[in-house]
Design a protein around this motif. Sequence first.
Motif, PDB file in Angstrom:
ATOM      1  N   ASN A 450       0.827  -1.318   0.244  1.00 11.23           N
ATOM      2  CA  ASN A 450       0.036   0.111  -0.024  1.00 11.23           C
ATOM      3  C   ASN A 450       0.980   1.197   0.076  1.00 11.23           C
ATOM      4  OD1 ASN A 450      -2.595  -0.981  -0.128  1.00 11.23           O
ATOM      5  ND2 ASN A 450      -2.551  -1.511   2.084  1.00 11.23           N
ATOM      6  N   ILE A 451       2.031   1.303   0.570  1.00 12.00           N
ATOM      7  CA  ILE A 451       2.967   2.230   0.899  1.00 12.00           C
ATOM      8  C   ILE A 451       3.591   2.433  -0.440  1.00 12.00           C
ATOM      9  CG2 ILE A 451       4.948   3.416   1.875  1.00 12.00           C
ATOM     10  CD1 ILE A 451       4.259   1.701   4.371  1.00 12.00           C
ATOM     11  N   ALA A 452       4.032   1.464  -1.045  1.00 13.18           N
ATOM     12  CA  ALA A 452       4.826   1.387  -2.484  1.00 13.18           C
ATOM     13  C   ALA A 452       3.712   2.053  -3.625  1.00 13.18           C
ATOM     14  CB  ALA A 452       5.323   0.250  -2.845  1.00 13.18           C
ATOM     15  N   SER A 453       2.341   1.620  -3.415  1.00 13.91           N
ATOM     16  CA  SER A 453       1.648   2.058  -4.730  1.00 13.91           C
ATOM     17  C   SER A 453       0.854   3.430  -4.450  1.00 13.91           C
ATOM     18  CB  SER A 453       0.504   0.954  -4.862  1.00 13.91           C
ATOM     19  OG  SER A 453      -0.249   0.914  -3.537  1.00 13.91           O
ATOM     20  N   SER A 454       1.089   4.057  -3.414  1.00 12.69           N
ATOM     21  CA  SER A 454       0.307   5.343  -3.019  1.00 12.69           C
ATOM     22  C   SER A 454       1.295   6.523  -2.685  1.00 12.69           C
ATOM     23  CB  SER A 454      -0.373   5.174  -1.846  1.00 12.69           C
ATOM     24  OG  SER A 454       0.381   4.881  -0.613  1.00 12.69           O
ATOM     25  N   VAL A 455       2.482   6.345  -2.033  1.00 15.19           N
ATOM     26  CA  VAL A 455       3.559   7.428  -1.877  1.00 15.19           C
ATOM     27  C   VAL A 455       4.296   7.760  -3.023  1.00 15.19           C
ATOM     28  CG1 VAL A 455       5.180   8.205  -0.278  1.00 15.19           C
ATOM     29  CG2 VAL A 455       3.465   6.814   0.776  1.00 15.19           C
ATOM     30  N   ILE A 456       4.207   8.986  -3.609  1.00 15.16           N
ATOM     31  CA  ILE A 456       5.070   9.355  -4.522  1.00 15.16           C
ATOM     32  C   ILE A 456       6.262  10.268  -4.320  1.00 15.16           C
ATOM     33  CG2 ILE A 456       3.367   9.087  -6.301  1.00 15.16           C
ATOM     34  CD1 ILE A 456       2.878  12.246  -6.208  1.00 15.16           C
ATOM     35  N   LEU A 457       6.177  11.027  -3.084  1.00 10.83           N
ATOM     36  CA  LEU A 457       7.266  11.816  -2.788  1.00 10.83           C
ATOM     37  C   LEU A 457       7.070  12.247  -1.335  1.00 10.83           C
ATOM     38  CD1 LEU A 457       8.957  14.612  -4.556  1.00 10.83           C
ATOM     39  CD2 LEU A 457       7.710  15.432  -2.255  1.00 10.83           C
ATOM     40  N   ILE A 458       8.170  12.379  -0.698  1.00  7.11           N
ATOM     41  CA  ILE A 458       8.542  12.791   0.732  1.00  7.11           C
ATOM     42  C   ILE A 458       9.505  13.700   0.842  1.00  7.11           C
ATOM     43  CG2 ILE A 458       9.054  11.888   3.178  1.00  7.11           C
ATOM     44  CD1 ILE A 458       8.491   8.924   2.104  1.00  7.11           C
ATOM     45  N   THR A 459       9.115  14.843   1.657  1.00  7.36           N
ATOM     46  CA  THR A 459      10.062  15.929   2.058  1.00  7.36           C
ATOM     47  C   THR A 459      10.185  15.978   3.497  1.00  7.36           C
ATOM     48  OG1 THR A 459      10.346  18.249   1.728  1.00  7.36           O
ATOM     49  CG2 THR A 459       8.120  17.459   1.613  1.00  7.36           C
ATOM     50  N   ALA A 460      11.479  16.072   3.753  1.00  4.46           N
ATOM     51  CA  ALA A 460      11.880  16.292   5.135  1.00  4.46           C
ATOM     52  C   ALA A 460      12.466  17.676   5.153  1.00  4.46           C
ATOM     53  CB  ALA A 460      12.889  15.240   5.751  1.00  4.46           C
ATOM     54  N   GLN A 461      12.158  18.602   6.271  1.00  2.00           N
ATOM     55  CA  GLN A 461      12.586  19.796   6.486  1.00  2.00           C
ATOM     56  C   GLN A 461      13.045  20.086   7.641  1.00  2.00           C
ATOM     57  OE1 GLN A 461       8.917  21.246   4.637  1.00  2.00           O
ATOM     58  NE2 GLN A 461       8.965  22.879   6.214  1.00  2.00           N
ATOM     59  N   ARG A 462      13.783  21.351   7.793  1.00  2.00           N
ATOM     60  CA  ARG A 462      14.299  21.856   9.084  1.00  2.00           C
ATOM     61  C   ARG A 462      14.209  23.689   8.464  1.00  2.00           C
ATOM     62  NH1 ARG A 462      13.904  17.333  10.366  1.00  2.00           N
ATOM     63  NH2 ARG A 462      15.282  16.165  11.666  1.00  2.00           N
ATOM     64  N   LEU A 463      14.055  24.325   9.645  1.00  2.00           N
ATOM     65  CA  LEU A 463      14.451  25.781   9.364  1.00  2.00           C
ATOM     66  C   LEU A 463      15.493  26.188  10.401  1.00  2.00           C
ATOM     67  CD1 LEU A 463      10.617  27.165   9.775  1.00  2.00           C
ATOM     68  CD2 LEU A 463      12.081  27.007   7.859  1.00  2.00           C
ATOM     69  N   THR A 464      16.391  27.049   9.259  1.00  2.00           N
ATOM     70  CA  THR A 464      17.457  27.466  10.090  1.00  2.00           C
ATOM     71  C   THR A 464      17.542  28.837   9.801  1.00  2.00           C
ATOM     72  OG1 THR A 464      19.864  27.238  10.080  1.00  2.00           O
ATOM     73  CG2 THR A 464      19.038  27.246   8.130  1.00  2.00           C
ATOM     74  N   ARG A 465      18.302  29.641  10.888  1.00  2.00           N
ATOM     75  CA  ARG A 465      18.437  31.114  10.792  1.00  2.00           C
ATOM     76  C   ARG A 465      18.972  31.557   9.629  1.00  2.00           C
ATOM     77  NH1 ARG A 465      20.075  33.299  16.596  1.00  2.00           N
ATOM     78  NH2 ARG A 465      21.664  31.820  16.121  1.00  2.00           N
ATOM     79  N   ARG A 466      18.569  32.539   8.971  1.00  2.00           N
ATOM     80  CA  ARG A 466      19.099  33.281   7.721  1.00  2.00           C
ATOM     81  C   ARG A 466      20.197  34.116   8.205  1.00  2.00           C
ATOM     82  NH1 ARG A 466      17.510  33.637   2.493  1.00  2.00           N
ATOM     83  NH2 ARG A 466      15.510  32.859   2.859  1.00  2.00           N
TER      84      ARG A 466
END
Length: 576
Positions: A450-466
């Motif tokens: 079910n995971i393989a047939s449905s998930v098309i993209l995963i994005t992980a993120q963090r915020l860092t000070r500019r």
Amino acid sequence: MSAVSPNSAAQASTSSGLARALIQANVLSLAQIDPIHKKSLVEKSHFVDGLLQSGLINARDLATFCSETFGYPLVDLAVFNESMLPEKIVNVKLMQAQRMVALAKKGNKISLAISDPTNTNALDQIKFQTGLGIELVIVQHDILLKLLEKLSKTSEQSIADLAGDDYNIEFNEEDMSSGVPDTQVSEVDDAPVVKFLQKMLIDAINMGASDLHFEPFEKFYRIRFRVDGELREIVQPPIAIKDKLVSRIKVISKLDISEKRVPQDGRMKLTLSPTKAIDFRVSVLPTLFGEKIVMRILDGSQAQMGIDALGYDPDQKAILMDAIQRPYGMVLVTGPTGSGKTVSLYTCLNVINKPGINISTAEDPAEINLPGVNQVNINDRAGLTFPVALKAFLRQDPDIIMVGEIRDLETADIAIKAAQTGHMVFSTLHTNDAPSTLTRLMNMGVAPFNIASSVILITAQRLTRRLCTCKKPVDILDEVLLQAGFKENELDGSWKPYGPVGCERCSGSGYKGRVGIYQIMPITEAIERIILANGSSLEIKKQSEKEGVRGLRQSGLQKVKQGATSLEEVLGCTND
């Protein structure tokens, strides 16, 4: 100087100890002092105030006289700043009423600055209130009064001074209708407290804060703002206002002001102008010394910034844009609380929000109001859970569904089935990186196929000070850069790392705003095979790296090369 007659001495005995001393030392006569003393008794004012106003003696000479006559050291109070003085030892109102200032505490004694050491009533009150011994020092009365005035303003922060000017803002009338009795509302409709709260909210918005923390402690009350991911202490208002402030916030957030034993959650809206309104999510938590309140600023304009403002690298942006515009499948955004997941999701929704598309979202609660999107607030008590909302969405002819968070197997199953039956589904999970998201779903109990047939993209993120515009190039050893994760061929001298400096624009921190660091991992056939074979997150990570997916650390190092942030910031928010 006039001599003291026996009759004068008898009359002087009815005067203050300081008056008697001045007469006995032939500094002033009874005829000069008696009217001043009588006036102070009638008006219930301070004898020293009237004495100095008469012009018969100046403050410096009076301080010298008291020091020499009564044997106490003479101290120049002008060298003391109110910020140097000990807090909470003596009540400021008592110090102002009795014309004295607590200068320091040593062991079981306090050092007390006073201009009239014969004021035994004042000394007795201080001893009773503090339970401490007293060591007196003599100071000039005029300088003492100036310091007391500053202390009074600092302690009250006069709440009126702290609040500043009136603001042309108002709270949404619906948010004010909390169902609280009018008598209770009037109790918290305290003008200085109202103005102070408005100032805090406006200051937080102007500083670009994401959260406001109102924190009660045993001996002080603190307000902090989270700016660019870091908590900054803004002010310590008088602890006496904490209950009124909490009640005021509860009323405008439609919370129960009589309930102080359990956590409560609410919302409020601040209308800044006919075209500008900002929502706040309010969380109240009982602590040892009162109720702590955290207010999350939900600024809908953040979702209108556009995809380019979030900090995606060009190749990452291209992969993300391709995924969100596909007709069906699931896109997952992961990261810790406060990493900008909601803003990223809403920015994506804003890109594809067109008249021909039906978008429905289920959130707990809806943080950003996006016109054209059907938003539903989850209400567990009423039975409106994520699974219930998702099932309802599927009967609402949706094109795109956004689930605030996948928390359990039931929610995950329905979301995956929606992705498998011709719908695009967006959601979030709390995981450390993109590969571990897939194993997290497996651990929940979602079948690998079910995971393989449905998930098309995963994005992980963090915020860092500019880094602020005041940034400057810094010299960092190649060994340190290599250890951080740079490759040798990247250290070719074509770029320099930058570090913070600090200026007025960034309030001396060297950083202004935040920039995202992303790991964009599309689910390829090779990764699908690993999922179907119940592969680990380590296997998925190795395969994604072969396919050119940059981890969070590598994406952060790209931001260092671009001069957007510092190496310290990247190392602080990412693992190897």
